[in-house]
Design a protein around this motif. Structure first.
Motif, PDB file in Angstrom:
ATOM      1  N   UNK A   1       0.835  -1.201   0.000  1.00 53.11           N
ATOM      2  CA  UNK A   1       0.000   0.000   0.000  1.00 53.11           C
ATOM      3  C   UNK A   1       0.871   1.253   0.000  1.00 53.11           C
ATOM      4  N   UNK A   2       1.858   1.285   0.890  1.00 53.23           N
ATOM      5  CA  UNK A   2       2.733   2.451   0.995  1.00 53.23           C
ATOM      6  C   UNK A   2       3.483   2.670  -0.318  1.00 53.23           C
ATOM      7  N   UNK A   3       4.019   1.616  -0.886  1.00 54.07           N
ATOM      8  CA  UNK A   3       4.754   1.735  -2.151  1.00 54.07           C
ATOM      9  C   UNK A   3       3.851   2.270  -3.260  1.00 54.07           C
TER      10      UNK A   3
ATOM     11  N   UNK B   1      -0.566  11.040   2.623  1.00 51.26           N
ATOM     12  CA  UNK B   1      -1.222  10.954   3.921  1.00 51.26           C
ATOM     13  C   UNK B   1      -2.414  11.902   3.993  1.00 51.26           C
ATOM     14  N   UNK B   2      -2.246  13.105   3.491  1.00 51.08           N
ATOM     15  CA  UNK B   2      -3.335  14.096   3.530  1.00 51.08           C
ATOM     16  C   UNK B   2      -4.556  13.636   2.733  1.00 51.08           C
ATOM     17  N   UNK B   3      -4.332  12.938   1.635  1.00 57.31           N
ATOM     18  CA  UNK B   3      -5.455  12.412   0.848  1.00 57.31           C
ATOM     19  C   UNK B   3      -6.235  11.395   1.685  1.00 57.31           C
ATOM     20  N   UNK B   4      -5.521  10.525   2.381  1.00 59.18           N
ATOM     21  CA  UNK B   4      -6.193   9.540   3.242  1.00 59.18           C
ATOM     22  C   UNK B   4      -6.893  10.212   4.412  1.00 59.18           C
ATOM     23  N   UNK B   5      -6.302  11.290   4.939  1.00 56.24           N
ATOM     24  CA  UNK B   5      -6.951  12.054   6.019  1.00 56.24           C
ATOM     25  C   UNK B   5      -8.289  12.599   5.518  1.00 56.24           C
ATOM     26  N   UNK B   6      -8.289  13.183   4.337  1.00 55.41           N
ATOM     27  CA  UNK B   6      -9.540  13.741   3.793  1.00 55.41           C
ATOM     28  C   UNK B   6     -10.585  12.652   3.597  1.00 55.41           C
ATOM     29  N   UNK B   7     -10.156  11.487   3.126  1.00 57.28           N
ATOM     30  CA  UNK B   7     -11.092  10.367   2.977  1.00 57.28           C
ATOM     31  C   UNK B   7     -11.646   9.949   4.345  1.00 57.28           C
ATOM     32  N   UNK B   8     -10.797   9.987   5.358  1.00 56.77           N
ATOM     33  CA  UNK B   8     -11.247   9.667   6.708  1.00 56.77           C
ATOM     34  C   UNK B   8     -12.340  10.613   7.180  1.00 56.77           C
TER      35      UNK B   8
ATOM     36  N   UNK C   1       0.096   5.279   8.449  1.00 56.28           N
ATOM     37  CA  UNK C   1       1.140   4.450   7.845  1.00 56.28           C
ATOM     38  C   UNK C   1       2.025   5.275   6.915  1.00 56.28           C
ATOM     39  N   UNK C   2       1.407   6.172   6.188  1.00 54.57           N
ATOM     40  CA  UNK C   2       2.138   6.975   5.211  1.00 54.57           C
ATOM     41  C   UNK C   2       2.983   8.069   5.867  1.00 54.57           C
TER      42      UNK C   2
END
Length: 163
Positions: free
Chosen positions: A54-56, A70-77, A98-99
């Protein structure tokens, strides 16, 4: 009588397609990916491999910029939290963690989830962790604004169901 009201409310939620306990505490063990920072539990080799892949993938997608990914995943959260889906929200905040585990917005997100789930003590601890990573409090105002919006939305949904 109280049990009848609770059962009626749960039935109404089921009919309307709403989660009856969208932010409430859950009985029984929960999958670690629905716990902030995976509940601090050790992961199997298979889960570690999934995380690495996932990280890769995300780093390729965001040109090796872990913070941007990471910020994209934060917004999805936050989006999932607004849709009253705290389990998926925490999964997205976990991915953001994780990111980039230094991203203050990840910890604000965990705090919001825990606050809406009624775990004030853990929410305060994650808020403190966020502030340690946010010395200028740039994320705190946005956190407070978003949390207030979510609480208002939650109150509106509850009021509409009861009327």
């Amino acid at each position: 009588m109280k049990h009848l009201v609770v059962a009626s409310f749960a039935g109404l939620c089921l009919l309307l397609g709403l989660p009856a306990a969208s932010y409430g505490n859950h009985d029984g063990p929960r999958p670690i990916n629905t716990l902030p920072r995976y509940g601090g539990k050790a992961k199997s080799k298979a889960l570690q491999k999934i995380d690495q892949d996932f990280i890769a993938s995300e780093l390729r997608k965001y040109r090796r910029d872990a913070h941007a990914a990471s910020e994209v995943s934060v917004e999805l959260g936050w989006q999932h939290l607004a849709q009253q889906d705290p389990a998926v929200s925490i999964k997205r905040f976990n991915q953001a963690w994780l990111l980039d585990s230094t991203n203050c917005n990840v910890y604000y997100g965990f705090s919001a989830c825990l606050s809406l789930q009624g775990d004030a003590k853990a929410a305060r601890e994650y808020f403190r962790l966020a502030q340690r990573r946010d010395p200028k409090n740039q994320g705190a105002a946005k956190y407070n604004e978003r949390l207030a919006e979510l609480r208002n939305k939650q109150a509106d949904v509850s009021a509409n169901i009861l009327t």
